[in-house]
Design a protein around this motif. Structure first.
Motif, PDB file in Angstrom:
ATOM      1  N   ILE A  27       0.954  -1.078  -0.011  1.00 22.19           N
ATOM      2  CA  ILE A  27      -0.051  -0.099   0.026  1.00 22.19           C
ATOM      3  C   ILE A  27       0.922   1.210   0.115  1.00 22.19           C
ATOM      4  N   ILE A  28       0.206   2.282  -0.518  1.00 26.88           N
ATOM      5  CA  ILE A  28       1.056   3.624  -0.184  1.00 26.88           C
ATOM      6  C   ILE A  28      -0.215   4.563   0.263  1.00 26.88           C
ATOM      7  N   PHE A  29       0.232   5.497   0.981  1.00 28.27           N
ATOM      8  CA  PHE A  29      -0.730   6.219   1.890  1.00 28.27           C
ATOM      9  C   PHE A  29       0.051   7.572   2.398  1.00 28.27           C
ATOM     10  N   LYS A  30      -0.951   8.560   2.673  1.00 32.80           N
ATOM     11  CA  LYS A  30      -0.412   9.674   3.277  1.00 32.80           C
ATOM     12  C   LYS A  30      -1.275   9.922   4.697  1.00 32.80           C
ATOM     13  N   ARG A  31      -0.524  10.792   5.775  1.00 31.05           N
ATOM     14  CA  ARG A  31      -1.190  10.874   6.913  1.00 31.05           C
ATOM     15  C   ARG A  31      -2.528  11.654   6.737  1.00 31.05           C
ATOM     16  N   ASP A  32      -3.458  11.521   7.601  1.00 33.08           N
ATOM     17  CA  ASP A  32      -4.520  12.231   7.383  1.00 33.08           C
ATOM     18  C   ASP A  32      -4.498  13.083   8.757  1.00 33.08           C
ATOM     19  N   GLY A  33      -3.474  13.674   9.220  1.00 38.82           N
ATOM     20  CA  GLY A  33      -3.613  14.830  10.399  1.00 38.82           C
ATOM     21  C   GLY A  33      -2.805  13.782  11.437  1.00 38.82           C
ATOM     22  N   THR A  34      -2.723  12.358  11.584  1.00 36.50           N
ATOM     23  CA  THR A  34      -2.566  11.790  12.744  1.00 36.50           C
ATOM     24  C   THR A  34      -1.049  11.270  12.513  1.00 36.50           C
ATOM     25  N   GLU A  35      -0.231  11.250  13.202  1.00 41.24           N
ATOM     26  CA  GLU A  35       1.246  10.513  13.256  1.00 41.24           C
ATOM     27  C   GLU A  35       1.093   9.320  13.255  1.00 41.24           C
ATOM     28  N   VAL A  36       1.578   8.656  12.194  1.00 42.45           N
ATOM     29  CA  VAL A  36       1.630   7.080  12.029  1.00 42.45           C
ATOM     30  C   VAL A  36       2.095   6.393  13.430  1.00 42.45           C
ATOM     31  N   LYS A  37       2.943   6.932  14.019  1.00 40.66           N
ATOM     32  CA  LYS A  37       3.289   6.583  15.253  1.00 40.66           C
ATOM     33  C   LYS A  37       2.282   6.580  16.397  1.00 40.66           C
ATOM     34  N   ASP A  38       1.238   7.162  16.116  1.00 38.80           N
ATOM     35  CA  ASP A  38       0.084   7.400  17.146  1.00 38.80           C
ATOM     36  C   ASP A  38      -1.061   6.261  16.821  1.00 38.80           C
ATOM     37  N   TYR A  39      -0.787   5.799  15.534  1.00 37.32           N
ATOM     38  CA  TYR A  39      -1.787   4.615  15.386  1.00 37.32           C
ATOM     39  C   TYR A  39      -1.490   3.552  16.314  1.00 37.32           C
ATOM     40  N   PRO A  40      -2.614   2.812  16.677  1.00 38.20           N
ATOM     41  CA  PRO A  40      -2.423   1.509  17.849  1.00 38.20           C
ATOM     42  C   PRO A  40      -1.820   0.369  16.932  1.00 38.20           C
ATOM     43  N   LYS A  41      -1.344  -0.340  17.885  1.00 43.15           N
ATOM     44  CA  LYS A  41      -0.303  -1.726  17.418  1.00 43.15           C
ATOM     45  C   LYS A  41      -1.101  -2.782  18.048  1.00 43.15           C
ATOM     46  N   TYR A  42      -1.347  -3.873  17.418  1.00 47.33           N
ATOM     47  CA  TYR A  42      -1.930  -5.083  17.805  1.00 47.33           C
ATOM     48  C   TYR A  42      -1.038  -6.346  17.293  1.00 47.33           C
ATOM     49  N   ASN A  43      -1.328  -7.369  18.407  1.00 40.58           N
ATOM     50  CA  ASN A  43      -0.695  -8.673  18.117  1.00 40.58           C
ATOM     51  C   ASN A  43      -1.339  -9.363  17.011  1.00 40.58           C
ATOM     52  N   TYR A  44      -0.611 -10.345  16.444  1.00 37.24           N
ATOM     53  CA  TYR A  44      -1.348 -11.344  15.711  1.00 37.24           C
ATOM     54  C   TYR A  44      -2.627 -11.990  16.513  1.00 37.24           C
ATOM     55  N   PRO A  45      -3.877 -12.312  15.577  1.00 40.17           N
ATOM     56  CA  PRO A  45      -4.828 -12.884  16.251  1.00 40.17           C
ATOM     57  C   PRO A  45      -4.794 -14.440  16.693  1.00 40.17           C
ATOM     58  N   THR A  46      -3.691 -14.672  17.511  1.00 38.94           N
ATOM     59  CA  THR A  46      -3.327 -16.016  17.867  1.00 38.94           C
ATOM     60  C   THR A  46      -4.508 -16.581  18.979  1.00 38.94           C
ATOM     61  N   ILE A  47      -4.572 -17.934  18.595  1.00 43.23           N
ATOM     62  CA  ILE A  47      -5.570 -18.551  19.357  1.00 43.23           C
ATOM     63  C   ILE A  47      -4.927 -18.589  20.911  1.00 43.23           C
ATOM     64  N   SER A  48      -3.777 -19.012  20.842  1.00 40.47           N
ATOM     65  CA  SER A  48      -2.872 -18.863  22.388  1.00 40.47           C
ATOM     66  C   SER A  48      -2.764 -17.260  22.761  1.00 40.47           C
ATOM     67  N   THR A  49      -2.841 -16.996  23.925  1.00 37.96           N
ATOM     68  CA  THR A  49      -2.653 -15.728  24.326  1.00 37.96           C
ATOM     69  C   THR A  49      -1.184 -15.349  24.152  1.00 37.96           C
ATOM     70  N   PRO A  50      -0.958 -14.013  23.239  1.00 34.59           N
ATOM     71  CA  PRO A  50       0.498 -13.730  23.075  1.00 34.59           C
ATOM     72  C   PRO A  50       1.142 -13.252  24.208  1.00 34.59           C
ATOM     73  N   SER A  51       2.326 -13.315  24.277  1.00 33.91           N
ATOM     74  CA  SER A  51       3.365 -13.052  25.384  1.00 33.91           C
ATOM     75  C   SER A  51       3.536 -11.357  25.700  1.00 33.91           C
ATOM     76  N   SER A  52       3.800 -10.893  26.220  1.00 37.47           N
ATOM     77  CA  SER A  52       4.093  -9.176  26.473  1.00 37.47           C
ATOM     78  C   SER A  52       5.212  -8.977  25.356  1.00 37.47           C
ATOM     79  N   THR A  53       6.008  -9.810  25.124  1.00 32.60           N
ATOM     80  CA  THR A  53       7.131  -9.538  24.083  1.00 32.60           C
ATOM     81  C   THR A  53       6.889  -9.813  22.670  1.00 32.60           C
ATOM     82  N   SER A  54       5.625 -10.377  22.405  1.00 33.95           N
ATOM     83  CA  SER A  54       5.333 -10.708  21.209  1.00 33.95           C
ATOM     84  C   SER A  54       4.985  -9.585  20.124  1.00 33.95           C
TER      85      SER A  54
END
Length: 438
Positions: free
Chosen positions: A324-351
């Motif tokens: 993909i290519i994109f431009k910011r919408d006024g939000t810093e990309v570093k401010d977008y949330p981050k999520y773990n893989y949707p693993t069936i087992s609970t991910p560790s704190s370092t995943s």
């Protein structure tokens, strides 16, 4: 007598098997109905003449039909099997503006797709929803993900991506982002929560909000880059490109790696010269053990690396990815949330966690798939971003790239095809060709 009895028995079994198997070989009729995803647009726009294509992924036989006034088609007498199904309709700008009251200056294209769909006697009616996507000013023009021969070529070192100004005005590449999208890489990995199409179900990621559509309104990059510049440092003329190299050198010629050893290729005709690239990826400053081939060309600006996978800007060379290519919408990309893989087992704190990028900011997107049907993986992009996919016909390490087709030429400027369906929009080069046209 014993041999005769055995012969009769075998013939009986064969005839019985043929009789039992006959229903599976019967031709079937596939009925497809189309609607607009938007109920309001569905009240105003015609469903007549939607182009429906079905591709048998095992035989590579494609058929196509045009819908009737109600948006329906029926493919008669096809064989049961696994199909890629796509639908598209182009509404002229004047017609769209007239019936919707929304003023547009470009034709509006609606797409729908259903990939890797099993069609049989009891699964032969489909309803698909048409969605419109952004027709971009910046376009992903060429992706060289396959690389060249690992013995006689440059392997993965010569990968690049090319982005094109498809407008009639100067645009600035400063702070343009591009990303390689993560997703399930096979149908056999069962460690994730999955959707009916086989892709990861991101709604099941740890701490994912329940009031958003995590799968259809967002994508998740495994590698994320931003072009440097503060506004108007990197102008791109109408009909011109920017080339972003993994390593911006002439890969046909020997060079000295960071360990002082000479790196060369046996057959320079298999690889390319990227010394004229506009940007390059340079990972050595932040890796404990960088690749010896990752040298810095001081005359080429380096990308800002926001998220990475591996030891360099390594594209998945079997082709199990999307860009993909994109431009910011006024939000810093570093401010977008981050999520773990949707693993069936609970991910560790370092995943690992991955940025959640809204579809609404995406300018262009291209889905890549492996060259053989049996190796293809669940699609990562919905129809509003890319209703199809493209691939290098000879697969990984083939020196081939995928290249967007030229739609037309106006006053010497090439306008590239953009229907939000990479199956229709892309061709390939037998040898990757930075800034080339097809």
């Amino acid at each position: 007598m014993k041999k005769f009895t055995q012969y009769v028995f075998c013939i009986t079994i064969l005839l019985s098997c043929k009789k039992i198997g006959t229903p599976e070989l019967q031709p079937i009729n596939l009925k497809i109905s189309t609607v607009y995803a938007s109920t309001e647009l569905g009240k105003k726009l015609s469903l007549s003449k939607v182009l429906i294509k079905i591709l048998n992924v095992n035989t590579n036989v494609e058929k196509q039909l045009i819908t009737d006034a109600n948006g329906n088609v029926s493919f008669q007498g096809i064989s049961a099997g696994v199909y890629d199904i796509s639908a598209t309709i182009t509404i002229p700008a004047a017609t769209y503006s007239s019936v919707t009251g929304e003023i547009v200056d470009k034709d509006v294209i609606f797409n729908a797709s259903d990939k890797n769909k099993t069609i049989g006697l009891t699964n032969n009616e489909l309803n698909i929803k048409l969605v419109s996507g952004n027709i971009g000013n910046w376009l992903i023009k060429q992706i060289y993900y396959a690389g060249s021969n690992t013995t006689t070529g440059a392997g993965y070192r010569d990968q690049f991506i090319e982005i094109y100004n498809n407008t009639d005005s100067v645009m600035y590449a400063d702070s343009l982002y591009f990303a390689e999208i993560i997703g399930r890489q096979s149908y056999t990995n069962t460690s994730y929560y999955t959707l009916p199409n086989g892709q990861m179900d991101w709604s099941k990621s740890l701490n994912m909000p329940s009031n958003i559509d995590a799968n259809n309104n967002y994508v998740y990059p495994r590698a994320l880059f931003m072009l440097p510049g503060k506004g108007k440092e990197h102008p791109v003329l109408p009909g011109a490109s920017i080339v972003i190299a993994q390593t911006a050198i002439n890969h046909k010629s020997p060079f000295t790696g960071t360990d002082g050893k000479t790196i060369t290729v046996r057959d320079p005709s298999l690889t390319i010269d990227l010394s004229g690239a506009d940007f390059e990826a340079y990972y050595a400053p932040f890796l404990p053990r960088p690749l010896t081939s990752d040298i810095d060309n001081p005359s080429i600006p380096n990308l800002n690396v926001l998220a990475y996978n591996g030891t360099d800007m390594l594209f998945d060379n079997p082709g199990r990815t999307a860009f993909i290519i994109f431009k910011r919408d006024g939000t810093e990309v570093k401010d977008y949330p981050k999520y773990n893989y949707p693993t069936i087992s609970t991910p560790s704190s370092t995943s690992d966690k991955f940025y959640q990028i809204p579809n609404s900011v995406i300018i262009d997107a291209v889905e890549i798939q492996p060259n053989t049907a049996s190796d293809r993986v669940p699609k990562k992009l919905g129809a509003s971003l890319d209703a199809g996919y493209t691939f290098a016909p000879n697969g990984q390490y083939s020196s081939q790239s995928v290249i967007r087709k030229t739609d037309r030429t106006e006053n010497g400027r090439k306008i590239l095809k953009d229907t939000n369906n990479s199956t229709e929009d892309f061709d390939y080069f037998s040898l990757a060709n930075p800034r080339g046209f097809k």
